[in-house]
Design an enzyme around this catalytic site. Structure first.
Site, PDB file in Angstrom:
ATOM      1  N   GLU A   1       0.692  -1.192   0.011  1.00 23.85           N
ATOM      2  CA  GLU A   1       0.009   0.127  -0.045  1.00 23.85           C
ATOM      3  C   GLU A   1       0.997   1.256   0.027  1.00 23.85           C
ATOM      4  O   GLU A   1       0.880   2.142   0.920  1.00 23.85           O
ATOM      5  CB  GLU A   1      -0.925  -0.084   1.280  1.00 23.85           C
ATOM      6  CG  GLU A   1      -2.046  -1.055   0.829  1.00 23.85           C
ATOM      7  CD  GLU A   1      -3.183  -0.838   2.148  1.00 23.85           C
ATOM      8  OE1 GLU A   1      -2.835  -0.356   3.271  1.00 23.85           O
ATOM      9  OE2 GLU A   1      -4.260  -1.306   1.815  1.00 23.85           O
TER      10      GLU A   1
ATOM     11  N   GLU B   1      -6.480  -7.941  -0.356  1.00 25.12           N
ATOM     12  CA  GLU B   1      -6.987  -7.843   1.051  1.00 25.12           C
ATOM     13  C   GLU B   1      -8.252  -7.336   0.984  1.00 25.12           C
ATOM     14  O   GLU B   1      -8.620  -6.467   0.432  1.00 25.12           O
ATOM     15  CB  GLU B   1      -6.035  -6.881   1.745  1.00 25.12           C
ATOM     16  CG  GLU B   1      -4.670  -6.994   1.888  1.00 25.12           C
ATOM     17  CD  GLU B   1      -3.916  -5.603   2.678  1.00 25.12           C
ATOM     18  OE1 GLU B   1      -4.764  -5.070   3.386  1.00 25.12           O
ATOM     19  OE2 GLU B   1      -2.802  -5.615   2.803  1.00 25.12           O
TER      20      GLU B   1
END
Ligand code: GAL
Length: 640
Positions: free
Chosen positions: A144, A299
């Site tokens: 991320e 995710e």
């Protein structure tokens, strides 16, 4: 052939004996792939330059022996404490000029060459050791990007920002013109006078701030590219990606970043009461970033997250509905953060596939059920979602609108986007997400939600699209400024006034009031002194000012609204625009039942029917009626 199923696996958080149980349970749940090593830097390189790989060898070997594939991460999102202690200058500096400290994650300045050198060294070590490990199928680069440290104001960032600006504008004349520095005596006479936008006495220069956001996004993409270059030099063939946050994270231009990945991957967490609708947007956007190719849901959560203040546990079956909705919208991999819920650390209250309660739990039973159901859907792998509608979305527009000085602070472009996407969702219309400069010719209908910043190229693109027969639905506050945040003169919406056949002299944002429409609806947030210049007026304010107009332009049609209408009115407008465009839903379904089609090129197709309501429902496909019990997901094979 299989749908990938699994999650982040962080064995370093657990004693050795748990690892065997992990692999056994993974098999039980049908898990076939896990992401490993994302936060392992401190354990792989406990002191600078001293590497410990034996434990990691064992993890990969165990997984391989258990038939579980590995998505191998570079651990560069969380440098160890030795990094901060030895190189404090490489820590990020926030917008108030404070240098942040170690003790969390993403503790590095994205512009720091020291950070880059250390990150590339551990990346190289891992690549050399594991590139030919049979378990490793994919590289998960970093984690991320920019989730917490997207914009740093360090001296290194200042230097790189200047270099980036020189590249963009060549000389100071170019910069001064683009930033409109004639205003408030801001003309720069030397590059040394240019800084990142730190606190100012009052409103900062909007074009300066906008360029800093562009630069910061670019800088993060460079970090990804640098790691990929190292990995590629050692392991040229394996695909590489990183996990995006396409739903709501505003700081990275994913359109630009997506050009650098081999396969698009995304993380999504439910937020707000209509989280499943935002999920749809995030999934559609993720698919669109990869040009429609199947993508990886890297995710999501089995139940509650830990970072929302009040963290709601998912209702029974909700996790299944969420996972299936991602799959319906083009994912070929369904993964979670994380395999085993942590018992310590900042995320110990975040759900996992193996919850604190253990395997005698709702979560574990649903995890196993999902694994079994995905196993049955292997044939879907590689199939695609077809959309004949698109909604425009881009970051430069978002960033420009984040500026504080504007006609009203009540326009929140993400909310407007979600409102319009929500109307498409309610109508059962599957949409792609498109950049305003993308080729739109494949679409019948294009929604333009508050695209305030619209480059000349984007305006031309939109006009060519409609001229050629397309239909657009344009909200107010679109086509107002160009890419330097400079107003298009001559009446609003200056870039597309001819397209919508409307000219507005002045904006009248609504201050704690609504505007009533002749049709009985209401407008919120915004009104404008619009005059139809060739467009047909479909609805007005009570004083006769146009509220909804429709303009023929070339072979196509442009719908324009001059206020943000209530939900029922919006549904009517969307239905009218869809009818003009010839767009229809995938099937006939009651409200709250999501229906999306995935199909292979050879014609095999499946209809995902996801019932978000508490009532049993029927979905009518034209040839069949599909019974979808309350809260359930039915994947209906349309072909034998
Ligand atoms: C993501 C992140 C994971 C974990 C998760 C919690 O942003 O990649 O490491 O923090 O959120 O929701």
């Amino acid at each position: 052939m299989a749908i990938v199923y699994g999650g982040d696996y962080n064995p370093e958080q657990w004693p050795r004996e748990v690892w065997d149980e992990d692999v056994r349970l993974m098999r039980e749940a049908g898990v076939n792939r896990v992401s490993v090593g994302i936060f392992s830097w401190a354990k792989l390189e406990p002191e600078e330059g001293r590497f410990e790989f034996a434990w990691f060898d064992e993890v990969l070997d165990l997984l391989h022996a258990g038939g579980v594939e590995v998505c191998l991460a570079t651990p560069t999102a969380s440098p160890p404490p030795w990094f901060a202690a030895s190189y404090p200058e490489a820590l990020p500096v926030d917008a108030e000029g404070r240098r942040l400290t170690h003790g969390s994650r993403q503790g590095f300045d994205p512009s720091s060459d020291v950070y880059l050198a250390k990150a590339l060294r551990i990346t190289e070590q891992i690549a050399r050791r594991y590139h030919d490990h049979p378990a490793v199928k994919l590289w998960h680069v970093h984690n991320e990007y920019g989730c917490h440290n997207a914009r740093s104001h360090s001296p290194a960032a200042t230097a790189k920002f200047r270099a980036w600006l020189r590249e963009r504008y060549t000389d100071l004349d170019g910069l001064n013109e683009a930033w409109g520095t004639a205003f408030w005596s801001q003309a720069y006479s030397s590059w040394d006078q240019v800084f990142t936008p730190l606190p100012t006495p009052t409103i900062p220069n909007p074009a300066h701030v906008l360029d800093f956001k562009r630069f910061s996004s670019w800088q993060l993409t460079q970090l990804y590219r640098a790691e990929v270059e190292v990995l590629r030099s050692i392991d040229p063939d394996k695909p590489m990606t990183t996990n995006f946050m396409s739903g709501n994270h505003p700081d990275i231009d994913l359109w630009k970043f997506a050009e650098a990945v081999d396969i698009v991957a995304n993380d999504h967490y439910l937020e707000g009461p209509d989280g499943h609708v935002n999920l749809g947007f995030a999934a559609d956007f993720t698919r669109s970033l990869g040009g429609g190719a199947p993508w990886i849901l890297m995710e999501h959560s089995t139940s509650a997250v830990n970072w929302q203040g009040r963290n709601r546990a998912k209702a029974p079956r909700e996790m299944l509905r969420n996972s299936m909705a991602h799959l319906a919208r083009g994912a070929d991999a369904v993964m979670f953060f994380q395999w085993r819920a942590s018992k310590q650390g900042a995320e110990k209250w975040h759900s996992g596939m193996v919850p604190h309660a253990g395997t005698d739990s709702k979560i574990w039973r649903e995890v196993c059920e999902l694994g079994a159901r995905l196993g049955e859907l292997a044939e879907l792998e590689g199939s695609r979602v077809q959309a004949d509608t698109a909604i425009l979305w881009d970051y430069e527009n978002l960033w420009a609108q984040e500026h504080e000085a504007k006609p009203t602070s009540d326009i929140d472009v993400m909310r407007i986007r979600d409102e319009y996407y929500g109307a498409l969702w309610r109508a059962g219309i599957t949409a792609d997400v498109a950049h305003p400069e993308n080729d739109l010719s494949a679409y019948r209908l294009v929604v333009v939600p508050a695209v305030y910043l619209m480059s000349e190229a984007a305006a031309r693109n939109l006009k060519d699209y409609v001229r050629g027969g397309g239909t657009v639905l344009v909200t107010p506050y679109s086509g107002i400024v160009d890419e330097t945040d400079t107003v298009y003169l001559g009446g609003y919406p200056g870039a597309i006034s001819d397209l919508v056949g409307v000219r507005t002299e002045e904006f009248h944002p609504l201050i704690d009031e609504t505007v009533r429409l002749a049709s009985g609806g209401t407008g919120r947030i915004w009104s404008e002194a619009a005059e139809a210049k060739g467009a047909e007026v479909r609805d007005t304010y009570l004083d006769g000012t146009p509220a909804w107009t429709v303009n023929r332009f070339g072979e196509g049609t442009a719908h324009y609204l001059t206020t943000f209408v209530d939900e029922a009115t919006l549904d009517r407008v969307v239905a009218a625009a869809a009818a003009d465009a010839g767009v229809a839903p995938a099937a006939e379904a009651p409200a709250g039942v999501e229906v999306v089609r995935r199909a292979h090129r050879d014609g095999r197709s499946w209809l995902f029917c996801i019932n978000h309501t508490e009532t049993d429902a029927e979905v009518k496909t034209g040839t069949a009626t599909v019974e979808v019990p309350a809260g359930e997901v039915v994947v209906h094979a349309e072909t034998a």
